[in-house]
Design a protein around this motif. Structure first.
Motif, short mmCIF file in Angstrom:
data_model
loop_
_atom_site.label_atom_id
_atom_site.label_comp_id
_atom_site.label_asym_id
_atom_site.label_seq_id
_atom_site.Cartn_x
_atom_site.Cartn_y
_atom_site.Cartn_z
N UNK A 145 0.81 -1.22 0.00
CA UNK A 145 0.00 0.00 0.00
C UNK A 145 0.84 1.27 0.00
N UNK A 146 1.83 1.38 0.88
CA UNK A 146 2.59 2.63 0.94
C UNK A 146 4.07 2.45 0.60
N UNK A 147 4.44 1.27 0.15
CA UNK A 147 5.79 0.98 -0.37
C UNK A 147 6.89 1.08 0.70
N UNK A 148 6.50 1.10 1.95
CA UNK A 148 7.56 1.16 2.97
C UNK A 148 8.19 -0.22 3.17
N UNK A 149 9.47 -0.19 3.52
CA UNK A 149 10.20 -1.43 3.74
C UNK A 149 10.04 -1.82 5.20
N UNK A 150 9.58 -3.05 5.45
CA UNK A 150 9.46 -3.47 6.86
C UNK A 150 10.62 -4.35 7.29
N UNK A 151 11.27 -4.99 6.31
CA UNK A 151 12.45 -5.79 6.62
C UNK A 151 13.39 -5.78 5.43
N UNK A 152 14.68 -5.63 5.68
CA UNK A 152 15.63 -5.84 4.59
C UNK A 152 16.93 -6.38 5.15
N UNK A 153 17.50 -7.32 4.42
CA UNK A 153 18.76 -7.91 4.84
C UNK A 153 19.58 -8.26 3.62
N UNK A 154 20.88 -8.12 3.75
CA UNK A 154 21.75 -8.45 2.62
C UNK A 154 23.05 -9.01 3.18
#
Ligand code: KG4
Ligand code: ZN
Length: 332
Positions: A20-29
């Motif tokens: 809906x609002x394109x926010x990132x809730x989790x990211x890992x690399x």
């Protein structure tokens, strides 16, 4: 939310983004750079084995967010077949376990949407992409109508930096190290040829330039005979010719196509000298320059998740058993 997986080369990445609002809730690399350094480049089988360890570790960290996931996005083209497979197999397993559809994502579309992390990408949009695997100019009418208007005849921009870095014993990947060394040097010192200068073709080539850097080192009798100043002057001269080349072709494109806006994407778009010269060039042609945040220039899963929001809205779903892996695939 969309869970996205990226494993097209040597970065294992996973992200979860709200539709809906394109926010990132989790990211890992998890970057594999240090594992490939001793080989001077990516070893595909080693990269695949590391993805097989790293992707499950990232998924473990993402577990608290899985309940709200509506689709699994995964880079399925283009890239190294053995590394793409690792991401795709995980996407298939997740899709089946969670009863969710798969969104196959083109890696280059992901890079384009790195311009719109958390926001919108104005369309139509042109872009110059410079990474370790690709150097191209693309035109996008919208998410599902893109085409490459210029490509490389041999090496990619980032690849040429990596090979020059190797000659200068700067390690792998060497793009950033070459840029840092170049900052201390004089670009006027070595007269390295700007590739395809005066050639009307809208195409890129880096093999001749790379070779001239090699010859310049040989002219000293080898790297060991070069002073710190010689090395930084060579890095500066190489970087200057490489940037002059991609911007010379971009200038031709801007003059002919007159796009309203043009983005700069790909791992090498983190190069500050390239970013500022690209911005000035766009201004000359009245095109709005678009840049990705520095942390999203290199391969990541947030850009794949962002592109996947478009795919989700278009209903570009794929049955887990039907997903195809392609090492090369044109933009469309
Ligand atoms: O997009 P990316 O992470 O992976 C590919 O899809 O290829 O790009 C990595 C490439 C490497 O070749 C790296 O040396 C180059 O981008 N790169 C740079 C810089 N930072 C990364 N090249 C020139 N200057 C930089 N600052
Ligand atoms: Zn990439």
């Amino acid at each position: 939310m969309i869970l996205a997986i990226e494993s097209s080369c040597d970065d294992s990445a996973l992200a979860i983004t709200k539709i809906a609002d394109k926010t990132i809730v989790f990211e890992g690399k998890i970057s594999q750079d240090s594992s490939h350094t001793e080989f001077g480049g990516v070893v595909p089988e080693l990269a695949a084995r590391l993805h097989a360890e790293n992707l499950p570790a990232l998924l473990e960290r993402a577990k608290p967010y899985l309940a709200g996931v509506k689709a699994i996005a995964v880079t399925n083209e283009p890239g190294l077949t053995v590394t793409l497979s690792e991401g795709v197999v995980m996407a298939q397993a997740l899709a089946i376990a969670l009863h969710k559809p798969i969104l196959p994502i083109h890696h280059i579309k992901g890079h384009l949407y790195s311009l719109a992390i958390g926001g919108d990408l104005p369309m139509p949009c042109a872009a110059l992409m410079a990474s370790g695997g690709h150097t191209l100019i693309l035109e996008a009418a919208d998410y599902s109508a893109m085409r490459e208007v210029a490509g490389t005849l041999d090496d990619a921009f980032g690849e040429a930096f990596d090979k020059t870095a190797k000659m200068l014993a700067l390690g792998y990947p060497g793009g950033r190290a070459v840029e840092e060394l170049a900052r201390k040097g004089s670009a006027a010192r070595f007269d390295l040829p700007v590739p395809l200068k005066g050639d009307a073709r809208l195409a890129f080539s880096f093999s001749g330039l790379k070779n001239s850097a090699r010859l310049a080192i040989a002219g000293f009798g080898g790297l060991a005979a070069m002073s710190e100043e010689d090395r930084s002057d060579l890095a500066a001269s190489f970087q200057s010719a490489a940037i002059a080349h991609i911007l010379d072709k971009t200038r031709r494109y801007l003059a002919a196509a007159r796009p309203k806006r043009m983005g700069l994407v790909g791992g090498a778009s983190a190069n500050l000298a390239l970013r500022s010269a690209f911005g000035e060039l766009c201004a000359e042609f009245g095109a709005e320059p678009l840049f990705a945040p520095l942390e999203y220039c290199s391969d990541n899963a947030a850009m794949i998740a962002r592109a996947a929001i478009e795919a989700y809205r278009l209903g570009d779903f794929c049955d887990p058993a039907e997903i195809k892996i392609r090492s090369r695939s044109p933009l469309k």
